[in-house]
Design an enzyme around this catalytic site. Structure first.
Site, PDB file in Angstrom:
ATOM      1  N   SER A   7       1.049  -1.349   0.165  1.00 29.43           N
ATOM      2  CA  SER A   7       0.355  -0.225   0.152  1.00 29.43           C
ATOM      3  C   SER A   7       0.726   0.908   0.414  1.00 29.43           C
ATOM      4  O   SER A   7       1.844   1.799   1.313  1.00 29.43           O
ATOM      5  CB  SER A   7      -0.756  -0.219   1.459  1.00 29.43           C
ATOM      6  N   HIS A  32      -1.889  -1.863  -4.440  1.00 30.26           N
ATOM      7  CA  HIS A  32      -2.717  -0.807  -3.897  1.00 30.26           C
ATOM      8  C   HIS A  32      -2.397   1.271  -3.184  1.00 30.26           C
ATOM      9  O   HIS A  32      -1.835   1.500  -3.082  1.00 30.26           O
ATOM     10  CB  HIS A  32      -2.487  -1.456  -2.213  1.00 30.26           C
ATOM     11  N   ASP A  34      -4.615   3.587  -1.651  1.00 29.52           N
ATOM     12  CA  ASP A  34      -6.014   4.098  -1.075  1.00 29.52           C
ATOM     13  C   ASP A  34      -5.558   5.807  -1.962  1.00 29.52           C
ATOM     14  O   ASP A  34      -5.096   6.623  -1.401  1.00 29.52           O
ATOM     15  CB  ASP A  34      -5.300   3.873   0.280  1.00 29.52           C
ATOM     16  N   MET A  36      -8.307   9.341  -0.707  1.00 26.80           N
ATOM     17  CA  MET A  36      -9.055   9.040   0.559  1.00 26.80           C
ATOM     18  C   MET A  36      -9.929  10.675   0.061  1.00 26.80           C
ATOM     19  O   MET A  36      -8.840  11.695  -0.055  1.00 26.80           O
ATOM     20  CB  MET A  36      -8.787   9.373   2.181  1.00 26.80           C
ATOM     21  N   HIS A  65      -8.431   1.687  -4.384  1.00 29.49           N
ATOM     22  CA  HIS A  65      -9.340   1.439  -2.898  1.00 29.49           C
ATOM     23  C   HIS A  65     -10.309   3.049  -3.124  1.00 29.49           C
ATOM     24  O   HIS A  65      -8.510   3.716  -2.225  1.00 29.49           O
ATOM     25  CB  HIS A  65      -8.286   1.205  -2.157  1.00 29.49           C
ATOM     26  N   MET A  67     -12.699   5.439  -1.436  1.00 25.80           N
ATOM     27  CA  MET A  67     -11.946   6.123   0.531  1.00 25.80           C
ATOM     28  C   MET A  67     -12.975   6.918   0.676  1.00 25.80           C
ATOM     29  O   MET A  67     -12.441   7.965   0.467  1.00 25.80           O
ATOM     30  CB  MET A  67     -11.759   5.487   1.826  1.00 25.80           C
ATOM     31  N   MET A 136     -11.087  -4.948   5.522  1.00 24.27           N
ATOM     32  CA  MET A 136     -10.798  -4.390   6.217  1.00 24.27           C
ATOM     33  C   MET A 136     -10.376  -4.777   6.876  1.00 24.27           C
ATOM     34  O   MET A 136     -11.628  -4.865   7.953  1.00 24.27           O
ATOM     35  CB  MET A 136     -11.371  -2.563   6.242  1.00 24.27           C
ATOM     36  N   GLY A 141      -8.849   5.066   6.960  1.00 24.47           N
ATOM     37  CA  GLY A 141      -8.328   6.765   6.996  1.00 24.47           C
ATOM     38  C   GLY A 141      -6.758   7.427   7.423  1.00 24.47           C
ATOM     39  O   GLY A 141      -6.621   8.045   6.883  1.00 24.47           O
ATOM     40  N   ASP A 175      -7.234  -6.131   4.045  1.00 24.08           N
ATOM     41  CA  ASP A 175      -6.233  -4.585   4.032  1.00 24.08           C
ATOM     42  C   ASP A 175      -6.016  -3.757   5.605  1.00 24.08           C
ATOM     43  O   ASP A 175      -7.387  -3.527   6.119  1.00 24.08           O
ATOM     44  CB  ASP A 175      -6.680  -3.447   2.731  1.00 24.08           C
ATOM     45  N   GLY A 176      -5.073  -3.737   6.109  1.00 24.46           N
ATOM     46  CA  GLY A 176      -5.617  -3.181   7.588  1.00 24.46           C
ATOM     47  C   GLY A 176      -4.360  -3.505   8.641  1.00 24.46           C
ATOM     48  O   GLY A 176      -4.756  -5.146   8.949  1.00 24.46           O
ATOM     49  N   GLY A 177      -3.408  -3.032   9.141  1.00 21.73           N
ATOM     50  CA  GLY A 177      -2.333  -3.961  10.603  1.00 21.73           C
ATOM     51  C   GLY A 177      -1.355  -4.978  10.145  1.00 21.73           C
ATOM     52  O   GLY A 177      -1.583  -5.562  11.136  1.00 21.73           O
ATOM     53  N   GLY A 197       0.769  -1.483   4.288  1.00 23.03           N
ATOM     54  CA  GLY A 197       1.989  -0.496   4.217  1.00 23.03           C
ATOM     55  C   GLY A 197       2.786  -0.100   4.788  1.00 23.03           C
ATOM     56  O   GLY A 197       3.547  -0.683   4.516  1.00 23.03           O
ATOM     57  N   SER A 198       2.523   0.077   6.542  1.00 30.08           N
ATOM     58  CA  SER A 198       3.232   0.156   7.047  1.00 30.08           C
ATOM     59  C   SER A 198       4.028  -1.295   7.343  1.00 30.08           C
ATOM     60  O   SER A 198       5.272  -0.972   7.394  1.00 30.08           O
ATOM     61  CB  SER A 198       2.936   0.466   8.699  1.00 30.08           C
TER      62      SER A 198
END
Length: 220
Positions: A7, A32, A34, A36, A65, A67, A136, A141, A175-177, A197-198
């Protein structure tokens, strides 16, 4: 086919080209992106100009994606910019069936997603239409959030539905964490595309890619 989908939300835009070159060396073929708008989610991030630049200067598959509020107003623009797949939120429109048809009409692959607090059953009437379902595992966000383990139940259900219904042919993306410490639980639940991402860009990029790819290899 299980694969890593970095991401760009966590990438360092100052040296993005150098980072993308490293991703290529590690056989990453999908990004990916994102998007927003500060309305649907409480943050503003990358948009059409970045997608245009990525398409002009690279051959990555662009997993975009959205959002954003009123996504139907931007489908054509993102397709023209170079998006390969557009994922839309079921919460962002009153007419999700029509929106997915719109994405397909413009020649993009269609993805659908939902926030962690939204029941998975709301997606079922349109799952036969989509190419990808994004689960998610954080509230959308912001990057760098902690993985929500309850997302695994949704992944397991989507995997089971694919086995039960012949007309469900979606890829399961999460996706997420996600990072080295929890990616195996996500893969074991049935996820195919792992967005991180991170977990990819924070710290030693090459070390992160090497560790994640080794884990993914065990599931392919």
């Amino acid at each position: 086919m299980r694969k890593l989908v970095p991401s760009l939300l966590s990438a360092d835009l100052w040296c993005l080209k150098d980072q993308l070159d490293i991703l290529k060396r590690y056989q990453v073929d999908t990004l990916h992106v994102d998007v927003m708008d500060g309305h649907f989610v409480p943050n503003i991030s990358m948009g059409i100009p970045l997608v245009e630049s990525l398409r002009k200067h690279s051959d990555f598959f662009l997993d975009v994606h959205l959002m954003i509020a009123n996504p139907e107003h931007f489908i054509e623009s993102f397709k023209e910019a170079g998006a390969d797949l557009l994922t839309v939120h079921v919460e962002a429109t009153y007419h999700i069936h029509r929106l997915i048809q719109q994405v397909k009409t413009f020649g993009c692959k269609a993805g659908i997603t939902l926030n962690p607090g939204t029941p998975l059953e709301l997606l079922k009437p349109v799952l036969h239409m989509v190419d990808l379902v994004l689960v998610m595992s954080v509230n959308p966000g912001f990057g760098g959030q902690e993985f929500l383990p309850e997302a695994l139940n949704k992944v397991e259900t989507l995997y089971q539905w694919k086995r039960e219904y012949q007309d469900f042919n979606y890829v399961i993306e999460v996706d997420g964490g996600i990072n080295v410490s929890n990616v195996e639980s996500v893969l074991s639940a049935g996820a195919e595309w792992i967005v991180s991402g991170s977990g990819v860009f924070k710290g030693d990029l090459e070390k992160n890619l090497n560790q994640l790819n080794k884990i993914l290899l065990k599931y392919n």
